[in-house]
Design an enzyme around this catalytic site. Structure first.
Site, PDB file in Angstrom:
ATOM      1  N   ASP A 166       0.832  -1.202   0.000  1.00 32.49           N
ATOM      2  CA  ASP A 166       0.000   0.000   0.000  1.00 32.49           C
ATOM      3  C   ASP A 166       0.863   1.247   0.000  1.00 32.49           C
ATOM      4  OD1 ASP A 166       0.736   0.574   2.611  1.00 32.49           O
ATOM      5  OD2 ASP A 166      -1.277   0.418   3.444  1.00 32.49           O
ATOM      6  N   ASN A 203      -3.603  12.575   0.913  1.00 35.55           N
ATOM      7  CA  ASN A 203      -4.945  13.075   0.611  1.00 35.55           C
ATOM      8  C   ASN A 203      -5.207  14.401   1.310  1.00 35.55           C
ATOM      9  OD1 ASN A 203      -6.221  11.470  -1.263  1.00 35.55           O
ATOM     10  ND2 ASN A 203      -7.063  10.045   0.225  1.00 35.55           N
ATOM     11  N   ASP A 214      -6.830  10.153  -5.867  1.00 38.67           N
ATOM     12  CA  ASP A 214      -7.296   9.172  -6.857  1.00 38.67           C
ATOM     13  C   ASP A 214      -6.310   9.048  -8.008  1.00 38.67           C
ATOM     14  OD1 ASP A 214      -9.539   8.695  -5.362  1.00 38.67           O
ATOM     15  OD2 ASP A 214     -10.897   9.873  -6.627  1.00 38.67           O
ATOM     16  N   GLU A 270      -6.095   2.178  -0.320  1.00 34.11           N
ATOM     17  CA  GLU A 270      -4.787   2.362  -0.947  1.00 34.11           C
ATOM     18  C   GLU A 270      -3.984   1.076  -0.915  1.00 34.11           C
ATOM     19  OE1 GLU A 270      -4.141   3.813   3.369  1.00 34.11           O
ATOM     20  OE2 GLU A 270      -5.777   3.616   1.950  1.00 34.11           O
TER      21      GLU A 270
END
Length: 373
Positions: free
Chosen positions: A241, A249, A258, A286
């Site tokens: 991840d 974010n 995204d 993620e």
């Protein structure tokens, strides 16, 4: 979004067959049989239209235009029309039809609108002179003599319409029309099969990255597990991840987040998922997984390190990461040998645990998990 792409070039006769020869279909029954026999080779609805055109051109019916429209059922979706024409016999043209296009002034009085609202086939004899509808006028100008539009009843797919045009002098006879209508059940079946396969594909795909989703991953893991057990081959699994993704974010915003995930997924697919048996999936926000059947522990470590480096080389800025100035991933890996007595879900737990070991050790690295017991 493009749902279908032509899978193979068309081999169509440029001129109609006046009298079917030894290798030509002489009846619509034979055309139906040919479509059903070839259905497994169709890669798209575009292929179906091309095959119908090819088959019918080998009969005396010889249409000069073949069209199929699959209409949208939701406001967010477009419809699609596939058109084959004798003027461009080796291609099928694709046109996107926006939602609600039949309600426009141009189409409200159209033959297609009438077919969809009544559920009945419509045959339109084309004569010289203007009809008041631009599409029909264009058919007349091209020398067309007859136009047949038929609804295709499909239980689990969008409303569909199939149409044929001929430039044969005098148009079609009544027997011809009866034969052509016999095509509708098989065309409806082919559309339903194609739509079912498309929905199954969408159900197993992550909409953001285009990778397999967790459902597809878990199914593939069970299949790969059984395959490796039967063939006495190792099975490897990578879990990875994005490091400090919540911070990313918060710093750059969710649209940028995204976009970051899409770029990471592409790098992972390009660096690891090269074999037909490999599978890259997005299994969480993620979090991603790479399933590598018949891959040894050494091969899995090399794949994991290649994946990690490929993401780092993207150089996506991450100013608040404690690891690097760019986006990185932590990778957990596990390899199971055929003789191991474990379950597929154990592999997930071990690879996931190894991934968190990589994070605890400083992130942007690979950790290998070991089977217990």
């Amino acid at each position: 979004m493009e749902l279908f792409r032509l899978q193979r070039p068309l081999d169509l006769p440029s001129a109609p067959c006046d009298r079917p020869g030894e290798d030509a279909w002489s009846s619509l029954g034979a055309v139906r049989d040919a479509l059903l026999e070839a259905w497994s080779s169709f890669g798209s609805l575009e292929d179906i239209v091309g095959e119908v055109a090819r088959a019918l051109r080998a009969t005396p019916l010889a249409p000069s235009r073949v069209s199929m429209v699959v209409l949208p059922v939701f406001g967010s979706l477009d419809g699609t029309q596939w058109i084959w024409s004798a003027y461009d016999p080796h291609n099928v043209k694709t046109e996107i039809k926006p939602y609600g296009f039949l309600d426009s002034a141009e189409h409200r009085e159209s033959v297609m609108h009438k077919v969809l609202t009544t559920g009945q086939a419509v045959r339109y004899r084309l004569a010289t002179g203007a009809t008041g509808f631009s599409f029909l006028d264009s058919l007349i100008d091209s020398g067309a003599t007859d136009y047949l539009v038929m609804p295709l009843p499909v239980r689990h797919a969008a409303p569909s319409v199939f149409s044929l045009v001929t430039d044969r002098p005098g148009g079609w006879a009544e027997d011809d029309l009866a034969s052509l209508r016999q095509l509708t059940p098989v065309l409806s079946l082919l559309i339903e099969v194609a739509e079912t396969e498309r929905l199954l594909q969408l159900a197993g795909t992550d909409p953001l990255t285009g990778l397999a989703n967790r459902r597809s991953f878990e199914w593939a893991l069970r299949q790969s597990w059984a395959l490796c057990q039967r063939s006495s081959a190792p099975l490897s699994l990578l879990y990875f991840d994005v490091d400090h993704f919540k911070t990313y974010n918060d710093t750059y915003g969710h649209p940028a987040g995204d976009d970051c995930l899409v770029k990471v997924s592409r790098a992972a697919a390009a660096s690891v998922g090269q074999r037909a048996t490999d599978l890259i999936a997005r299994v969480g926000g993620e979090e991603f997984a790479a399933l590598l059947p018949t891959c040894s522990r050494r091969g899995a470590f090399q794949a994991a390190e290649h994946l990690r480096a490929s993401v780092e080389q993207l150089a996506i800025p991450h100013q608040h990461s404690t690891v690097s100035a760019c986006v990185t991933v932590s990778v957990g890996a596990v390899t199971v040998e055929p003789e191991a007595v474990v379950e597929p879900r154990d592999l997930i737990a071990i690879a996931d645990s190894a991934m968190y070991e990589a994070k605890a050790a400083g992130r942007n690295q690979v950790a290998f998990g070991d089977l217990k017991g």
